[in-house]
Design a protein around this motif. Structure first.
Motif, PDB file in Angstrom:
ATOM      1  N   ARG A  46      11.036  -9.331  25.705  1.00  0.00           N
ATOM      2  CA  ARG A  46      10.629  -9.885  26.850  1.00  0.00           C
ATOM      3  C   ARG A  46      10.290 -11.521  27.056  1.00  0.00           C
ATOM      4  NH1 ARG A  46       5.917  -5.274  28.008  1.00  0.00           N
ATOM      5  NH2 ARG A  46       5.774  -6.529  25.566  1.00  0.00           N
ATOM      6  N   VAL A  47       9.985 -11.653  26.220  1.00  0.00           N
ATOM      7  CA  VAL A  47       9.838 -13.273  26.323  1.00  0.00           C
ATOM      8  C   VAL A  47      10.470 -14.420  25.928  1.00  0.00           C
ATOM      9  CG1 VAL A  47       7.833 -14.419  26.096  1.00  0.00           C
ATOM     10  CG2 VAL A  47       7.079 -12.706  25.874  1.00  0.00           C
ATOM     11  N   ASP A  48      11.451 -14.865  26.061  1.00  0.00           N
ATOM     12  CA  ASP A  48      12.981 -15.764  25.977  1.00  0.00           C
ATOM     13  C   ASP A  48      12.522 -16.957  25.922  1.00  0.00           C
ATOM     14  OD1 ASP A  48      14.736 -17.089  24.983  1.00  0.00           O
ATOM     15  OD2 ASP A  48      15.861 -15.979  26.528  1.00  0.00           O
ATOM     16  N   PRO A  49      11.718 -17.895  25.263  1.00  0.00           N
ATOM     17  CA  PRO A  49      11.440 -19.803  25.876  1.00  0.00           C
ATOM     18  C   PRO A  49      12.214 -19.928  26.189  1.00  0.00           C
ATOM     19  CG  PRO A  49      10.866 -18.701  23.232  1.00  0.00           C
ATOM     20  CD  PRO A  49      12.281 -18.148  23.777  1.00  0.00           C
ATOM     21  N   ALA A  50      13.081 -19.643  26.217  1.00  0.00           N
ATOM     22  CA  ALA A  50      14.166 -20.703  26.888  1.00  0.00           C
ATOM     23  C   ALA A  50      15.304 -20.257  27.839  1.00  0.00           C
ATOM     24  CB  ALA A  50      16.059 -21.021  26.010  1.00  0.00           C
ATOM     25  N   GLN A  51      14.431 -18.696  28.571  1.00  0.00           N
ATOM     26  CA  GLN A  51      14.770 -18.879  29.808  1.00  0.00           C
ATOM     27  C   GLN A  51      13.381 -18.738  30.575  1.00  0.00           C
ATOM     28  OE1 GLN A  51      14.588 -14.381  30.478  1.00  0.00           O
ATOM     29  NE2 GLN A  51      15.751 -14.859  32.187  1.00  0.00           N
ATOM     30  N   ILE A  52      12.235 -19.175  30.071  1.00  0.00           N
ATOM     31  CA  ILE A  52      11.290 -19.475  30.307  1.00  0.00           C
ATOM     32  C   ILE A  52      10.751 -20.742  30.666  1.00  0.00           C
ATOM     33  CG2 ILE A  52       8.344 -19.495  30.005  1.00  0.00           C
ATOM     34  CD1 ILE A  52       8.708 -16.592  28.523  1.00  0.00           C
ATOM     35  N   PHE A  53      11.368 -21.812  29.843  1.00  0.00           N
ATOM     36  CA  PHE A  53      12.017 -23.228  30.118  1.00  0.00           C
ATOM     37  C   PHE A  53      12.683 -24.020  30.755  1.00  0.00           C
ATOM     38  CE2 PHE A  53       8.113 -22.555  26.525  1.00  0.00           C
ATOM     39  CZ  PHE A  53       7.520 -23.338  27.215  1.00  0.00           C
ATOM     40  N   ASP A  54      13.716 -22.531  30.679  1.00  0.00           N
ATOM     41  CA  ASP A  54      14.537 -23.225  31.949  1.00  0.00           C
ATOM     42  C   ASP A  54      15.648 -24.629  30.652  1.00  0.00           C
ATOM     43  OD1 ASP A  54      17.164 -23.017  33.391  1.00  0.00           O
ATOM     44  OD2 ASP A  54      16.049 -24.031  35.466  1.00  0.00           O
ATOM     45  N   VAL A  55      15.971 -24.085  29.574  1.00  0.00           N
ATOM     46  CA  VAL A  55      16.348 -25.703  28.923  1.00  0.00           C
ATOM     47  C   VAL A  55      17.871 -24.919  28.677  1.00  0.00           C
ATOM     48  CG1 VAL A  55      14.215 -26.079  28.421  1.00  0.00           C
ATOM     49  CG2 VAL A  55      15.314 -24.397  27.049  1.00  0.00           C
ATOM     50  N   ASP A  56      18.290 -25.908  28.172  1.00  0.00           N
ATOM     51  CA  ASP A  56      19.621 -25.762  27.979  1.00  0.00           C
ATOM     52  C   ASP A  56      19.751 -26.065  26.614  1.00  0.00           C
ATOM     53  OD1 ASP A  56      21.579 -25.895  29.876  1.00  0.00           O
ATOM     54  OD2 ASP A  56      20.959 -28.169  30.540  1.00  0.00           O
ATOM     55  N   PRO A  57      21.211 -25.531  25.882  1.00  0.00           N
ATOM     56  CA  PRO A  57      21.027 -25.304  24.653  1.00  0.00           C
ATOM     57  C   PRO A  57      21.022 -26.798  23.643  1.00  0.00           C
ATOM     58  CG  PRO A  57      22.807 -24.340  25.704  1.00  0.00           C
ATOM     59  CD  PRO A  57      22.150 -24.808  25.931  1.00  0.00           C
ATOM     60  N   GLY A  58      20.114 -26.778  22.477  1.00  0.00           N
ATOM     61  CA  GLY A  58      20.366 -27.697  21.705  1.00  0.00           C
ATOM     62  C   GLY A  58      19.107 -28.575  22.111  1.00  0.00           C
ATOM     63  N   GLU A  59      17.456 -28.616  23.239  1.00  0.00           N
ATOM     64  CA  GLU A  59      16.502 -28.841  23.635  1.00  0.00           C
ATOM     65  C   GLU A  59      15.506 -28.410  22.582  1.00  0.00           C
ATOM     66  OE1 GLU A  59      16.955 -30.339  27.936  1.00  0.00           O
ATOM     67  OE2 GLU A  59      17.213 -28.255  28.097  1.00  0.00           O
ATOM     68  N   ILE A  60      15.618 -26.786  22.715  1.00  0.00           N
ATOM     69  CA  ILE A  60      14.602 -26.228  21.837  1.00  0.00           C
ATOM     70  C   ILE A  60      14.574 -26.190  20.519  1.00  0.00           C
ATOM     71  CG2 ILE A  60      12.366 -26.126  23.902  1.00  0.00           C
ATOM     72  CD1 ILE A  60      13.543 -22.919  23.926  1.00  0.00           C
ATOM     73  N   PHE A  61      14.262 -26.677  19.159  1.00  0.00           N
ATOM     74  CA  PHE A  61      14.241 -25.581  18.074  1.00  0.00           C
ATOM     75  C   PHE A  61      12.731 -24.151  18.171  1.00  0.00           C
ATOM     76  CE2 PHE A  61      13.469 -24.725  13.819  1.00  0.00           C
ATOM     77  CZ  PHE A  61      15.029 -24.769  13.517  1.00  0.00           C
ATOM     78  N   VAL A  62      13.288 -22.842  18.083  1.00  0.00           N
ATOM     79  CA  VAL A  62      12.182 -21.680  18.573  1.00  0.00           C
ATOM     80  C   VAL A  62      12.261 -21.180  17.236  1.00  0.00           C
ATOM     81  CG1 VAL A  62      12.738 -19.347  19.723  1.00  0.00           C
ATOM     82  CG2 VAL A  62      13.519 -21.402  20.560  1.00  0.00           C
ATOM     83  N   VAL A  63      11.273 -20.922  16.645  1.00  0.00           N
ATOM     84  CA  VAL A  63      11.309 -19.667  15.806  1.00  0.00           C
ATOM     85  C   VAL A  63       9.905 -18.698  16.213  1.00  0.00           C
ATOM     86  CG1 VAL A  63       8.831 -19.565  13.603  1.00  0.00           C
ATOM     87  CG2 VAL A  63       9.971 -21.966  13.746  1.00  0.00           C
ATOM     88  N   ARG A  64      10.539 -17.386  16.255  1.00  0.00           N
ATOM     89  CA  ARG A  64       9.826 -16.216  17.036  1.00  0.00           C
ATOM     90  C   ARG A  64       9.700 -15.664  15.383  1.00  0.00           C
ATOM     91  NH1 ARG A  64      13.401 -14.147  22.244  1.00  0.00           N
ATOM     92  NH2 ARG A  64      11.813 -13.272  22.486  1.00  0.00           N
ATOM     93  N   ASN A  65       8.421 -14.731  15.815  1.00  0.00           N
ATOM     94  CA  ASN A  65       7.958 -13.789  14.878  1.00  0.00           C
ATOM     95  C   ASN A  65       7.102 -12.796  15.086  1.00  0.00           C
ATOM     96  OD1 ASN A  65       5.133 -14.574  14.403  1.00  0.00           O
ATOM     97  ND2 ASN A  65       6.019 -16.501  13.628  1.00  0.00           N
ATOM     98  N   VAL A  66       6.498 -12.315  14.656  1.00  0.00           N
ATOM     99  CA  VAL A  66       5.933 -10.797  15.721  1.00  0.00           C
ATOM    100  C   VAL A  66       3.847 -11.610  16.306  1.00  0.00           C
ATOM    101  CG1 VAL A  66       3.977  -8.369  15.409  1.00  0.00           C
ATOM    102  CG2 VAL A  66       5.970  -9.172  14.674  1.00  0.00           C
ATOM    103  N   ALA A  67       3.963 -11.694  17.617  1.00  0.00           N
ATOM    104  CA  ALA A  67       2.858 -12.146  17.380  1.00  0.00           C
ATOM    105  C   ALA A  67       2.493 -14.184  17.562  1.00  0.00           C
ATOM    106  CB  ALA A  67       1.639 -11.796  17.167  1.00  0.00           C
ATOM    107  N   ALA A  68       3.542 -14.841  17.576  1.00  0.00           N
ATOM    108  CA  ALA A  68       3.770 -15.759  17.665  1.00  0.00           C
ATOM    109  C   ALA A  68       3.192 -16.471  16.674  1.00  0.00           C
ATOM    110  CB  ALA A  68       4.193 -16.656  19.069  1.00  0.00           C
TER     111      ALA A  68
END
Length: 212
Positions: A46-68
């Motif tokens: 339910r928590v997609d950083p690209a969607q929440i921050f409304d950014v284009d591809p290449g703008e944020i580097f993302v690491v995802r794991n249990v509980a951030a």
């Protein structure tokens, strides 16, 4: 599998619409990436950083794991996936901001609070239990003050997890050096799923402030 077919249908829509609209951007990205921000987020669907921050591809580097979560800096043998990603983003991509993104209704934080997976075997909850054990110290005052059930206790645990990740980030020598020089800034944030609001951590007061 209908679920996988839906992904393929989504890809076809993406390729025929969104990809074509930003074809030049994708062409530039094929030559390399230079994001200025690293976002550490939960794996929660339910928590997609690209969607929440409304950014284009290449703008944020993302690491995802249990509980951030960010583990503390250590050099013991092992597969340090989060540490490797941090090292790559900070030392090689030279991001200028790191954002820890916690969220409401986090299952990892809830399990950290109620310790329902404590003693589970690997593959049956043990990997999760071992991972979220890094919240044990933060859990103690919350459990003593608010108990281990209910939204007040769960939210306190979710907020505390963001603070733990920020503290552990600062245990990395490269983060210490770059933050001290002003080359890197750390930010804590918290997303409320039900109302879509983002809260930003004011570390001076240890409070999360709703973003207008």
């Amino acid at each position: 599998m209908p679920e996988f077919r839906r992904l393929l249908d989504g890809y076809r829509r993406f390729h025929s619409e969104a990809w074509k609209e930003k074809r030049e951007r994708w062409a530039r990205l094929s030559e390399g990436q230079s994001p200025s921000l690293l976002v550490i987020a939960c794996s929660d669907s339910r928590v997609d950083p690209a969607q929440i921050f409304d950014v284009d591809p290449g703008e944020i580097f993302v690491v995802r794991n249990v509980a951030a979560l960010v583990p503390p800096f250590e050099t013991s043998p092992g597969q340090h996936g989060v540490s490797a990603a941090l090292e790559f983003a900070i030392q090689f991509l030279k991001v200028r901001h790191v954002v820890v993104l916690g969220h409401a209704m986090c299952g990892g934080c809830r399990v950290a609070l109620d310790q329902s997976l404590r003693g589970a075997a690997p593959g049956e909850g043990g990997f999760v239990a071992q991972w979220i054990a890094m919240l044990d110290q933060a859990r103690e005052p919350i459990a003593a003050r608010l108990g281990t059930e209910g939204r007040a206790a769960e939210q306190a645990m979710e907020h505390a997890a963001v603070a733990v990740s920020l503290a552990n980030l600062r245990s990395f020598p490269c983060v210490q050096e770059k933050e001290a020089s002003g080359a890197l800034k750390l930010h804590g944030s918290y997303f409320s799923i039900s109302d879509g609001m983002l809260h930003v951590l004011d570390e001076a007061t240890a409070t999360f402030i709703e973003t207008e």
